[in-house]
Design a protein around this motif. Structure first.
Motif, mmCIF file in Angstrom:
data_model
loop_
_atom_site.group_PDB
_atom_site.id
_atom_site.type_symbol
_atom_site.label_atom_id
_atom_site.label_comp_id
_atom_site.label_asym_id
_atom_site.label_seq_id
_atom_site.Cartn_x
_atom_site.Cartn_y
_atom_site.Cartn_z
ATOM 1 N N ARG A 104 0.829 -1.202 0.000
ATOM 2 C CA ARG A 104 0.000 0.000 0.000
ATOM 3 C C ARG A 104 0.872 1.264 0.000
ATOM 4 O O ARG A 104 0.538 2.272 -0.657
ATOM 5 N N ALA A 105 2.016 1.194 0.694
ATOM 6 C CA ALA A 105 2.941 2.336 0.669
ATOM 7 C C ALA A 105 3.521 2.521 -0.727
ATOM 8 O O ALA A 105 3.626 3.651 -1.244
ATOM 9 N N ASN A 106 3.900 1.424 -1.351
ATOM 10 C CA ASN A 106 4.418 1.505 -2.722
ATOM 11 C C ASN A 106 3.347 2.007 -3.685
ATOM 12 O O ASN A 106 3.651 2.729 -4.642
ATOM 13 N N LEU A 107 2.104 1.627 -3.409
ATOM 14 C CA LEU A 107 1.010 2.081 -4.263
ATOM 15 C C LEU A 107 0.823 3.594 -4.142
ATOM 16 O O LEU A 107 0.587 4.282 -5.153
ATOM 17 N N ALA A 108 0.925 4.108 -2.925
ATOM 18 C CA ALA A 108 0.795 5.560 -2.742
ATOM 19 C C ALA A 108 1.890 6.299 -3.498
ATOM 20 O O ALA A 108 1.640 7.339 -4.133
ATOM 21 N N SER A 109 3.120 5.769 -3.452
ATOM 22 C CA SER A 109 4.228 6.388 -4.193
ATOM 23 C C SER A 109 3.984 6.313 -5.694
ATOM 24 O O SER A 109 4.212 7.266 -6.435
ATOM 25 N N ALA A 110 3.502 5.183 -6.155
ATOM 26 C CA ALA A 110 3.232 5.011 -7.584
ATOM 27 C C ALA A 110 2.104 5.921 -8.046
ATOM 28 O O ALA A 110 2.133 6.449 -9.166
ATOM 29 N N GLN A 111 1.119 6.113 -7.197
ATOM 30 C CA GLN A 111 0.014 6.994 -7.564
ATOM 31 C C GLN A 111 0.484 8.445 -7.667
ATOM 32 O O GLN A 111 0.021 9.191 -8.557
ATOM 33 N N ALA A 112 1.421 8.852 -6.784
ATOM 34 C CA ALA A 112 2.002 10.212 -6.870
ATOM 35 C C ALA A 112 2.793 10.366 -8.163
ATOM 36 O O ALA A 112 2.706 11.409 -8.849
ATOM 37 N N SER A 113 3.564 9.356 -8.507
ATOM 38 C CA SER A 113 4.325 9.395 -9.755
ATOM 39 C C SER A 113 3.387 9.453 -10.955
ATOM 40 O O SER A 113 3.658 10.144 -11.945
ATOM 41 N N LEU A 114 2.276 8.697 -10.872
ATOM 42 C CA LEU A 114 1.302 8.716 -11.962
ATOM 43 C C LEU A 114 0.673 10.097 -12.101
ATOM 44 O O LEU A 114 0.477 10.600 -13.233
ATOM 45 N N LYS A 115 0.392 10.748 -10.961
ATOM 46 C CA LYS A 115 -0.194 12.090 -10.996
ATOM 47 C C LYS A 115 0.753 13.072 -11.668
ATOM 48 O O LYS A 115 0.338 13.902 -12.509
ATOM 49 N N LEU A 116 2.031 12.985 -11.324
ATOM 50 C CA LEU A 116 3.026 13.864 -11.931
ATOM 51 C C LEU A 116 3.175 13.578 -13.427
ATOM 52 O O LEU A 116 3.246 14.509 -14.251
ATOM 53 N N ALA A 117 3.233 12.312 -13.784
ATOM 54 C CA ALA A 117 3.378 11.953 -15.189
ATOM 55 C C ALA A 117 2.179 12.425 -15.999
ATOM 56 O O ALA A 117 2.313 12.848 -17.163
ATOM 57 N N LYS A 118 1.008 12.345 -15.401
ATOM 58 C CA LYS A 118 -0.211 12.805 -16.097
ATOM 59 C C LYS A 118 -0.161 14.314 -16.327
ATOM 60 O O LYS A 118 -0.532 14.805 -17.410
ATOM 61 N N ALA A 119 0.295 15.068 -15.321
ATOM 62 C CA ALA A 119 0.404 16.527 -15.455
ATOM 63 C C ALA A 119 1.440 16.895 -16.521
ATOM 64 O O ALA A 119 1.223 17.803 -17.347
ATOM 65 N N ASN A 120 2.600 16.241 -16.494
ATOM 66 C CA ASN A 120 3.635 16.498 -17.495
ATOM 67 C C ASN A 120 3.127 16.195 -18.906
ATOM 68 O O ASN A 120 3.435 16.921 -19.862
ATOM 69 N N LEU A 121 2.357 15.127 -19.036
ATOM 70 C CA LEU A 121 1.817 14.774 -20.348
ATOM 71 C C LEU A 121 0.825 15.835 -20.822
ATOM 72 O O LEU A 121 0.840 16.233 -22.001
ATOM 73 N N ALA A 122 0.013 16.329 -19.905
ATOM 74 C CA ALA A 122 -0.963 17.360 -20.284
ATOM 75 C C ALA A 122 -0.265 18.634 -20.733
ATOM 76 O O ALA A 122 -0.659 19.268 -21.734
ATOM 77 N N ARG A 123 0.810 19.065 -20.004
ATOM 78 C CA ARG A 123 1.549 20.267 -20.405
ATOM 79 C C ARG A 123 2.247 20.052 -21.733
ATOM 80 O O ARG A 123 2.305 20.949 -22.595
ATOM 81 N N GLY A 124 2.759 18.845 -21.921
ATOM 82 C CA GLY A 124 3.434 18.550 -23.176
ATOM 83 C C GLY A 124 2.489 18.621 -24.358
ATOM 84 O O GLY A 124 2.863 19.103 -25.438
ATOM 85 N N GLU A 125 1.314 18.109 -24.179
ATOM 86 C CA GLU A 125 0.328 18.150 -25.266
ATOM 87 C C GLU A 125 -0.066 19.591 -25.585
ATOM 88 O O GLU A 125 -0.271 19.956 -26.761
ATOM 89 N N SER A 126 -0.145 20.458 -24.545
ATOM 90 C CA SER A 126 -0.481 21.870 -24.766
ATOM 91 C C SER A 126 0.646 22.591 -25.512
ATOM 92 O O SER A 126 0.410 23.386 -26.432
ATOM 93 N N LEU A 127 1.892 22.293 -25.102
ATOM 94 C CA LEU A 127 3.035 22.935 -25.754
ATOM 95 C C LEU A 127 3.257 22.413 -27.169
ATOM 96 O O LEU A 127 3.752 23.134 -28.045
ATOM 97 N N ARG A 128 2.900 21.182 -27.387
ATOM 98 C CA ARG A 128 3.114 20.587 -28.715
ATOM 99 C C ARG A 128 2.244 21.273 -29.755
ATOM 100 O O ARG A 128 2.641 21.408 -30.920
ATOM 101 N N THR A 129 1.069 21.731 -29.363
ATOM 102 C CA THR A 129 0.181 22.402 -30.334
ATOM 103 C C THR A 129 0.795 23.693 -30.853
ATOM 104 O O THR A 129 0.486 24.152 -31.955
#
Length: 389
Positions: free
Chosen positions: A122-147
């Motif tokens: 469960r601790a590893n899952l919390a860390s993975a979920q934080a990493s997923l949140k960051l990766a999702k945000a980076n992907l969203a900014r990248g898609e905005s900048l790519r346009t």
């Protein structure tokens, strides 16, 4: 005639007379012996007749042998098994944190039985979920900048890959945590618990057995000669040692497509409803497959048969008259040839005819020619239709 000839003739004459006297004596002796034997037998018979006449009548129960229409059956044996039954175990290792069942409990599919310690996951899952949140945000900014062509296509693809890796990590840890919770695979009855709280559980170690007892199956073999008479849905009658007086009815559910070349037998599976929960896996069972064909047989209650080293016998009741002309019942012992037994009744192949009245209980006090008093007459039930539980 010479003196020698006269002497010889006299000797022969004396010899003939002696032989005649010996023969007459032998006839007298043997005749006396036969007379004595006949007189003795007659005296014994008269004594026994007088003894039986003076003895009180023995109370017995009776029934009539009847000719009935019995279904033809194919006998078989087998061992019962549950419709579904498994040993529940774990596909992951871990420390047992909670046990949420009792031995012998009836459970529903999906009901939680056991929990393993999953704090690290469960601790590893919390860390993975934080990493997923960051990766999702980076992907969203990248898609905005790519346009606006402010980042390269390669950079956007890298961020997409990072997001997918983080998402997969979260899914993997979630699945691992889910495996730490072990539930019932189907509705059933649990066996005896084999683990304890605080125990380290290895992969594949049995936790508890579960059996679905709603339906019982039984596999058995019949000769290929009966194949043309068998069909799915055909009725089966079954008895068990646990319930010797009960007959359970089921039906053929499967007929194997392959005949065993070594034995000439074909495998058949039967299906029995077990809503009352009387049957258990592992029970030895005797089966009879009921065929459409029927036969006319003479049947009597099985209690009417007396067994001995000289053969099976039945006491048949005859009506006669005593010296005063009064009617009385006496018994005659008859050797019989018995056949199939079914539901407390037995087929008589030879020895008695339909309609003869027979003794069904009280035989221990009887002998040939004994007087009897019928205390009860039991009507013979039709055993062709086997009662069910």
């Amino acid at each position: 005639m010479s003196a020698g000839t006269v002497g010889y003739s006299m000797v022969r004459g004396v010899f003939r007379w002696k032989m005649l006297f010996m023969l007459i004596g032998s006839f007298i002796v043997f005749g006396g012996v036969f007379f004595a034997i006949n007189f003795k037998n007659k005296a014994i018979a008269e004594y026994l007749a007088g003894m039986f006449a003076s003895m009180p009548a023995v109370n017995v129960t009776a029934a009539k042998a009847e000719q009935q229409d019995w279904a033809v059956q194919v006998p078989a044996i087998g061992v019962l098994e549950a419709n579904r039954g498994v040993d529940i175990n774990s596909s992951v290792t871990g420390l047992i944190q909670q046990i949420q069942f009792e031995s012998g409990e009836t459970v529903k599919q999906g009901q939680t039985l056991l929990r393993l310690d999953a704090d690290v996951e469960r601790a590893n899952l919390a860390s993975a979920q934080a990493s997923l949140k960051l990766a999702k945000a980076n992907l969203a900014r990248g898609e905005s900048l790519r346009t606006s062509d402010n980042i390269s296509k390669a950079t956007l693809e890298q961020r997409q890959s990072e997001y997918e890796v983080a998402s997969a990590e979260v899914s993997a840890l979630s699945a691992q945590i889910d495996k730490k919770v072990i539930g019932a695979p189907f509705d059933g009855v649990l066996g005896i618990r084999k683990v304890n709280v605080g125990e380290y559980l290895d992969v594949g170690k049995p936790i508890v057995n579960i059996q679905d007892l709603s339906v019982m199956l039984i596999n058995f073999s019949v000769s290929q000669r009966e194949l043309s008479s068998l069909k799915v849905g055909q009725e089966i009658a079954m008895t068990t040692d646990a319930y010797p007086l009960a007959t359970f009815t089921g039906e053929i559910s499967t007929i194997a497509p392959l005949v065993n070349q070594e034995t000439g037998m074909i495998e058949v599976q039967g299906r029995f409803d077990n809503s009352k929960g009387q049957l258990r896996p592992g029970m030895f069972a005797k089966l009879n497959v009921l065929l459409p064909a029927r036969k006319q047989v003479i049947v009597v209650p099985q209690t009417s048969i007396s067994y001995s080293l000289y053969g099976d016998n039945i006491y048949v009741i005859k009506t006669t008259k005593d010296d005063q002309g009064a009617e009385l019942n006496v018994v005659e012992r008859k050797i019989v040839k018995t056949g199939e037994r079914r539901n407390g009744f037995i087929i008589i192949d030879e020895g008695i005819a339909a309609g003869e009245q027979i003794v069904t209980s009280g035989q221990l006090k009887l002998d040939n020619g004994a007087k009897v008093a019928i205390s009860d007459t039991n009507p013979l039930a039709t055993p062709a239709e086997i009662p069910t539980e």
